[in-house]
Design a protein around this motif. Structure first.
Motif, PDB file in Angstrom:
ATOM      1  N   ALA A 169      40.501  54.496  31.933  1.00  0.00           N
ATOM      2  CA  ALA A 169      40.798  55.905  32.187  1.00  0.00           C
ATOM      3  C   ALA A 169      42.158  56.110  32.840  1.00  0.00           C
ATOM      4  CB  ALA A 169      39.708  56.518  33.069  1.00  0.00           C
ATOM      5  N   GLU A 170      42.771  55.038  33.323  1.00  0.00           N
ATOM      6  CA  GLU A 170      44.124  55.136  33.893  1.00  0.00           C
ATOM      7  C   GLU A 170      45.157  55.495  32.827  1.00  0.00           C
ATOM      8  OE1 GLU A 170      45.053  54.669  37.092  1.00  0.00           O
ATOM      9  OE2 GLU A 170      43.243  53.805  37.983  1.00  0.00           O
ATOM     10  N   PHE A 171      44.796  55.329  31.553  1.00  0.00           N
ATOM     11  CA  PHE A 171      45.754  55.526  30.466  1.00  0.00           C
ATOM     12  C   PHE A 171      45.447  56.814  29.708  1.00  0.00           C
ATOM     13  CE2 PHE A 171      45.398  51.020  31.372  1.00  0.00           C
ATOM     14  CZ  PHE A 171      46.734  50.681  31.573  1.00  0.00           C
ATOM     15  N   ASP A 172      46.399  57.716  29.700  1.00  0.00           N
ATOM     16  CA  ASP A 172      46.252  59.036  29.089  1.00  0.00           C
ATOM     17  C   ASP A 172      46.055  58.891  27.574  1.00  0.00           C
ATOM     18  OD1 ASP A 172      46.508  61.603  28.073  1.00  0.00           O
ATOM     19  OD2 ASP A 172      48.212  62.140  29.341  1.00  0.00           O
ATOM     20  N   PRO A 173      44.901  59.301  27.043  1.00  0.00           N
ATOM     21  CA  PRO A 173      44.654  59.116  25.606  1.00  0.00           C
ATOM     22  C   PRO A 173      45.566  59.945  24.717  1.00  0.00           C
ATOM     23  CG  PRO A 173      42.914  60.440  26.609  1.00  0.00           C
ATOM     24  CD  PRO A 173      43.755  59.926  27.728  1.00  0.00           C
ATOM     25  N   SER A 174      46.179  60.992  25.262  1.00  0.00           N
ATOM     26  CA  SER A 174      47.104  61.793  24.463  1.00  0.00           C
ATOM     27  C   SER A 174      48.434  61.083  24.258  1.00  0.00           C
ATOM     28  CB  SER A 174      47.336  63.151  25.132  1.00  0.00           C
ATOM     29  OG  SER A 174      48.069  63.009  26.337  1.00  0.00           O
ATOM     30  N   LYS A 175      48.676  60.039  25.049  1.00  0.00           N
ATOM     31  CA  LYS A 175      49.948  59.320  24.953  1.00  0.00           C
ATOM     32  C   LYS A 175      49.823  57.954  24.287  1.00  0.00           C
ATOM     33  CE  LYS A 175      51.847  61.565  29.070  1.00  0.00           C
ATOM     34  NZ  LYS A 175      52.351  61.381  30.461  1.00  0.00           N
ATOM     35  N   THR A 176      48.682  57.299  24.481  1.00  0.00           N
ATOM     36  CA  THR A 176      48.522  55.965  23.919  1.00  0.00           C
ATOM     37  C   THR A 176      47.048  55.609  23.826  1.00  0.00           C
ATOM     38  OG1 THR A 176      49.174  53.630  24.137  1.00  0.00           O
ATOM     39  CG2 THR A 176      48.607  54.792  26.168  1.00  0.00           C
ATOM     40  N   ALA A 177      46.721  54.778  22.857  1.00  0.00           N
ATOM     41  CA  ALA A 177      45.391  54.179  22.819  1.00  0.00           C
ATOM     42  C   ALA A 177      45.361  53.045  23.827  1.00  0.00           C
ATOM     43  CB  ALA A 177      45.095  53.651  21.417  1.00  0.00           C
ATOM     44  N   ALA A 178      44.206  52.835  24.465  1.00  0.00           N
ATOM     45  CA  ALA A 178      44.080  51.767  25.454  1.00  0.00           C
ATOM     46  C   ALA A 178      42.707  51.141  25.365  1.00  0.00           C
ATOM     47  CB  ALA A 178      44.331  52.302  26.863  1.00  0.00           C
ATOM     48  N   VAL A 179      42.663  49.834  25.616  1.00  0.00           N
ATOM     49  CA  VAL A 179      41.419  49.070  25.590  1.00  0.00           C
ATOM     50  C   VAL A 179      41.412  48.119  26.777  1.00  0.00           C
ATOM     51  CG1 VAL A 179      40.065  47.340  24.340  1.00  0.00           C
ATOM     52  CG2 VAL A 179      41.180  49.194  23.080  1.00  0.00           C
ATOM     53  N   ALA A 180      40.265  48.031  27.438  1.00  0.00           N
ATOM     54  CA  ALA A 180      40.069  47.062  28.522  1.00  0.00           C
ATOM     55  C   ALA A 180      38.848  46.225  28.212  1.00  0.00           C
ATOM     56  CB  ALA A 180      39.895  47.778  29.852  1.00  0.00           C
ATOM     57  N   ILE A 181      38.973  44.919  28.369  1.00  0.00           N
ATOM     58  CA  ILE A 181      37.856  43.997  28.197  1.00  0.00           C
ATOM     59  C   ILE A 181      37.543  43.410  29.575  1.00  0.00           C
ATOM     60  CG2 ILE A 181      36.973  41.979  26.977  1.00  0.00           C
ATOM     61  CD1 ILE A 181      39.227  42.409  24.907  1.00  0.00           C
ATOM     62  N   ILE A 182      36.287  43.544  29.994  1.00  0.00           N
ATOM     63  CA  ILE A 182      35.893  43.187  31.358  1.00  0.00           C
ATOM     64  C   ILE A 182      34.836  42.088  31.337  1.00  0.00           C
ATOM     65  CG2 ILE A 182      34.698  44.027  33.435  1.00  0.00           C
ATOM     66  CD1 ILE A 182      37.423  45.186  33.292  1.00  0.00           C
ATOM     67  N   LYS A 183      34.940  41.182  32.288  1.00  0.00           N
ATOM     68  CA  LYS A 183      33.910  40.155  32.494  1.00  0.00           C
ATOM     69  C   LYS A 183      33.709  40.001  33.997  1.00  0.00           C
ATOM     70  CE  LYS A 183      31.428  37.047  30.128  1.00  0.00           C
ATOM     71  NZ  LYS A 183      32.137  35.969  29.426  1.00  0.00           N
ATOM     72  N   HIS A 184      32.483  40.148  34.456  1.00  0.00           N
ATOM     73  CA  HIS A 184      32.165  40.038  35.884  1.00  0.00           C
ATOM     74  C   HIS A 184      33.054  40.953  36.728  1.00  0.00           C
ATOM     75  CE1 HIS A 184      29.317  36.923  35.032  1.00  0.00           C
ATOM     76  NE2 HIS A 184      30.232  36.148  34.491  1.00  0.00           N
ATOM     77  N   ALA A 185      33.202  42.188  36.272  1.00  0.00           N
ATOM     78  CA  ALA A 185      33.929  43.257  36.966  1.00  0.00           C
ATOM     79  C   ALA A 185      35.425  43.027  37.049  1.00  0.00           C
ATOM     80  CB  ALA A 185      33.353  43.506  38.361  1.00  0.00           C
ATOM     81  N   ASN A 186      35.940  41.987  36.405  1.00  0.00           N
ATOM     82  CA  ASN A 186      37.374  41.744  36.353  1.00  0.00           C
ATOM     83  C   ASN A 186      37.877  41.868  34.913  1.00  0.00           C
ATOM     84  OD1 ASN A 186      38.783  41.089  38.848  1.00  0.00           O
ATOM     85  ND2 ASN A 186      37.373  39.351  39.028  1.00  0.00           N
ATOM     86  N   PRO A 187      39.069  42.433  34.721  1.00  0.00           N
ATOM     87  CA  PRO A 187      39.605  42.487  33.362  1.00  0.00           C
ATOM     88  C   PRO A 187      40.045  41.109  32.891  1.00  0.00           C
ATOM     89  CG  PRO A 187      41.183  43.403  34.934  1.00  0.00           C
ATOM     90  CD  PRO A 187      39.923  43.133  35.689  1.00  0.00           C
ATOM     91  N   CYS A 188      39.689  40.772  31.655  1.00  0.00           N
ATOM     92  CA  CYS A 188      40.227  39.549  31.062  1.00  0.00           C
ATOM     93  C   CYS A 188      41.232  39.887  29.970  1.00  0.00           C
ATOM     94  CB  CYS A 188      39.118  38.655  30.538  1.00  0.00           C
ATOM     95  SG  CYS A 188      37.885  39.430  29.498  1.00  0.00           S
ATOM     96  N   GLY A 189      41.435  41.179  29.716  1.00  0.00           N
ATOM     97  CA  GLY A 189      42.478  41.617  28.803  1.00  0.00           C
ATOM     98  C   GLY A 189      42.543  43.126  28.754  1.00  0.00           C
ATOM     99  N   VAL A 190      43.751  43.672  28.860  1.00  0.00           N
ATOM    100  CA  VAL A 190      43.969  45.120  28.803  1.00  0.00           C
ATOM    101  C   VAL A 190      45.233  45.348  27.994  1.00  0.00           C
ATOM    102  CG1 VAL A 190      44.270  47.246  30.119  1.00  0.00           C
ATOM    103  CG2 VAL A 190      43.012  45.329  31.139  1.00  0.00           C
ATOM    104  N   ALA A 191      45.219  46.375  27.144  1.00  0.00           N
ATOM    105  CA  ALA A 191      46.409  46.643  26.344  1.00  0.00           C
ATOM    106  C   ALA A 191      46.444  48.091  25.890  1.00  0.00           C
ATOM    107  CB  ALA A 191      46.468  45.716  25.133  1.00  0.00           C
ATOM    108  N   THR A 192      47.628  48.547  25.611  1.00  0.00           N
ATOM    109  CA  THR A 192      47.845  49.837  24.963  1.00  0.00           C
ATOM    110  C   THR A 192      48.408  49.565  23.574  1.00  0.00           C
ATOM    111  OG1 THR A 192      50.061  49.981  25.928  1.00  0.00           O
ATOM    112  CG2 THR A 192      48.262  51.048  27.128  1.00  0.00           C
ATOM    113  N   GLY A 193      48.310  50.560  22.692  1.00  0.00           N
ATOM    114  CA  GLY A 193      48.817  50.367  21.346  1.00  0.00           C
ATOM    115  C   GLY A 193      48.852  51.667  20.575  1.00  0.00           C
ATOM    116  N   ALA A 194      49.403  51.607  19.403  1.00  0.00           N
ATOM    117  CA  ALA A 194      49.477  52.797  18.544  1.00  0.00           C
ATOM    118  C   ALA A 194      48.093  53.208  18.073  1.00  0.00           C
ATOM    119  CB  ALA A 194      50.388  52.515  17.355  1.00  0.00           C
ATOM    120  N   THR A 195      47.213  52.207  17.890  1.00  0.00           N
ATOM    121  CA  THR A 195      45.830  52.467  17.481  1.00  0.00           C
ATOM    122  C   THR A 195      44.897  51.676  18.392  1.00  0.00           C
ATOM    123  OG1 THR A 195      45.703  50.599  15.949  1.00  0.00           O
ATOM    124  CG2 THR A 195      46.585  52.691  15.074  1.00  0.00           C
TER     125      THR A 195
END
Length: 530
Positions: free
Chosen positions: A267-293
């Motif tokens: 939710a830190e990433f404004d969806p009107s500006k970029t797509a964003a995905v976070a992958i979490i394991k044990h409450a810690n991110p193991c990968g986060v990225a923004t992209g065109a899609t």
């Protein structure tokens, strides 16, 4: 107490939530129970053709002061509080013409829903129930003789007991109903007190209370020997508490905790500006990225640590499309949460029976105020949630070299992610994606080295010649206490650093950055997360 079964002959019903009211009252009337009621409840029962006695007949007083005063009267409270087996109480009741009330049914004014709707101050005040809690507490105190119902879900439970006990209820049921009644009034008062503290801007009130309604009993807690349940509080921020589960088995304690962590991060990433995905394991991110899609963002996030991503939680900041869903179903995932999902995406997910899909219609607001609560032995730690957002910071360049625009963008990205990584937190990022994350270490330099090592392992998996930390930026959730952590980041290939600053050795750390031609920015804000 001489008799554990108490027959119900008279009921007082006053409910704001009228779901199931008429069938319940019909069953009571059929059992020969006299029904006394108030205001809108009495009108609803009369409209259904049920015999109903207005409470004013009991009290001898009409409702007054816009309905604020109607049940606050000895005829009501005496009927609820009189001990059935006390000769003194019964003589007093007879002397003053007080009739016993054997069943109290109350649902309180909808204060929680009122404040959740954003109602103004005066409307909120008028939705604070006074007579309802007073009657509930009276009836619950006298559970030996009175059954009290505060939840329509208990209507059938009461009727079943009446059918089994010649219109009576058992002491066991009355005790359980009394316990639930006190919990309800406690949660109600907690919501009022929290709201009032916010209104008067009292950050540290002398008494602090919290209350919630059971949303889901859980099979167990973090471990199988621990009991657990999920409670909703009012008003609720958008997120796990407001989500709709489309498929999959019941969420566990750890699923809920990790899903909340994932959704708050994305939710830190404004969806009107970029797509964003976070992958979490044990409450810690193991990968986060923004992209065109979303597919692009997901693939970049997965590349950061594909090994840890297995069995993780995926959060997205936009409605999931079929392309993204297809990509995400290539590995085992516990939960996917997003504001929405297309019909095609839901169809793809439906083939994965063990995957839980949650949608929420909206994202949580990262700037929204709120409270975080943690229990300690004998007490609670309460703090405001970390609603600081890097776009609002006054970033200060402290090195000789100025960051490039690309480095600045990646530093802001990395610091957003670092906010959601357990301390000590180090995040390497490049081109809008994490490339190495070090979390929860006792030493910041260890977090720096672990993140770089994981980046090297990810490069091997992706068959990339060198770790993606080469040419990356690095974010630290708190200051570098020594230059060694920064030097380790430089050795891993980082070209720019974002950190809060504030160490006694800041000048030493700045000098080390200058010596390696790093650009460094101080935020002045740290993001400890324990």
């Amino acid at each position: 107490m001489t008799d554990s079964i108490r027959r119900i002959t008279r009921a007082l019903i006053s409910v704001s939530d009228k779901s199931g009211l008429v069938p319940f009252a019909e069953a009571l009337a059929a059992a020969g129970v006299e029904i006394v009621s108030t205001g809108g409840t009495a009108a609803a029962l009369a409209a259904a053709g049920l015999p109903v006695r207005d409470v004013a007949e009991l009290t001898g007083f009409p409702e007054m002061m816009d309905g604020r005063v109607k049940t606050l009267h000895p005829a009501v409270h005496g009927g609820l509080l009189a001990i059935r087996d006390s000769a003194e109480h019964q003589n007093s009741a007879k002397q003053h013409g007080i009739e016993p009330i054997d069943l109290l049914v109350v649902s309180l004014y909808p204060f929680e829903a009122t404040i959740a709707s954003g109602a103004d101050f005066d409307t909120s005040i008028e939705n604070i129930d006074i007579g309802g809690p007073a009657m509930i507490r009276a009836a619950a105190k006298n559970f030996d003789g009175v059954a009290v119902v505060v939840d329509p879900d208990d209507y059938e439970r009461v009727l079943a007991e009446m059918r089994a006990n010649a219109s009576g209820t058992t002491i066991e049921l009355r005790r359980r109903l009394a316990a639930k009644a006190y919990a309800r009034t406690a949660a109600y008062d907690a919501a009022i007190s929290r709201w009032f503290a916010e209104v008067v801007k009292e950050d540290v009130p002398t008494w602090r209370s919290f209350g919630g309604r059971l949303a889901q009993p859980l099979r167990y807690g973090e471990n199988p020997h621990q009991t657990a349940a999920f409670y909703h509080m009012a008003p609720s921020r958008a997120g796990v508490a407001t989500a709709h589960q489309h498929q999959g088995k019941e969420l566990s304690y750890n699923n809920l905790n990790d899903t909340d962590a994932a959704f708050e991060l994305v939710a830190e990433f404004d969806p009107s500006k970029t797509a964003a995905v976070a992958i979490i394991k044990h409450a810690n991110p193991c990968g986060v990225a923004t992209g065109a899609t979303l597919k692009d963002a997901y693939e970049k996030a997965l590349r950061c640590d594909p090994v840890s991503a297995f069995g993780g939680i995926i959060a997205l900041n936009r409605e999931i499309d079929a392309e993204a869903a297809e990509a995400m179903t290539q590995i085992f995932t516990e939960v996917v949460i997003a504001p929405g999902a297309s019909d095609a995406a839901r169809e793809i997910f439906a083939a994965k029976k063990n995957l839980r899909l949650l949608t929420t219609n909206m994202l949580p607001d990262p700037r929204a105020p709120g409270l975080l609560v943690r229990s300690l032995a004998g007490g609670l730690l309460v703090q405001s949630r970390d609603d600081a957002v890097v776009e609002d910071f006054d970033l200060k360049v402290v090195t000789k070299r100025q960051p490039t625009e690309a480095e600045f963008a990646d530093m802001r990205f990395a610091f957003k992610v670092a906010k959601h990584v357990k301390s000590n937190a180090i995040v390497y990022a490049r081109q809008g994606a994490t490339v190495g994350i070090g979390a929860g270490q006792m030493s910041r330099v260890d977090s720096t080295r672990i993140a770089a090592w994981k980046a090297g392992e990810a490069a091997k998996t992706a068959e990339i010649a060198e770790p993606l930390t080469r040419g990356s930026v690095v974010a630290s959730d708190a200051f570098f206490p020594f230059a060694d952590g920064l030097i380790a980041a430089a050795d891993a290939g980082a070209t720019a650093v974002i950190q809060p600053g504030g160490s006694m050795r800041d000048e030493e750390v700045i000098a080390a950055a200058d010596a390696r031609n790093l650009a460094m920015v101080f935020t002045g804000i740290r993001h400890f997360r324990h």
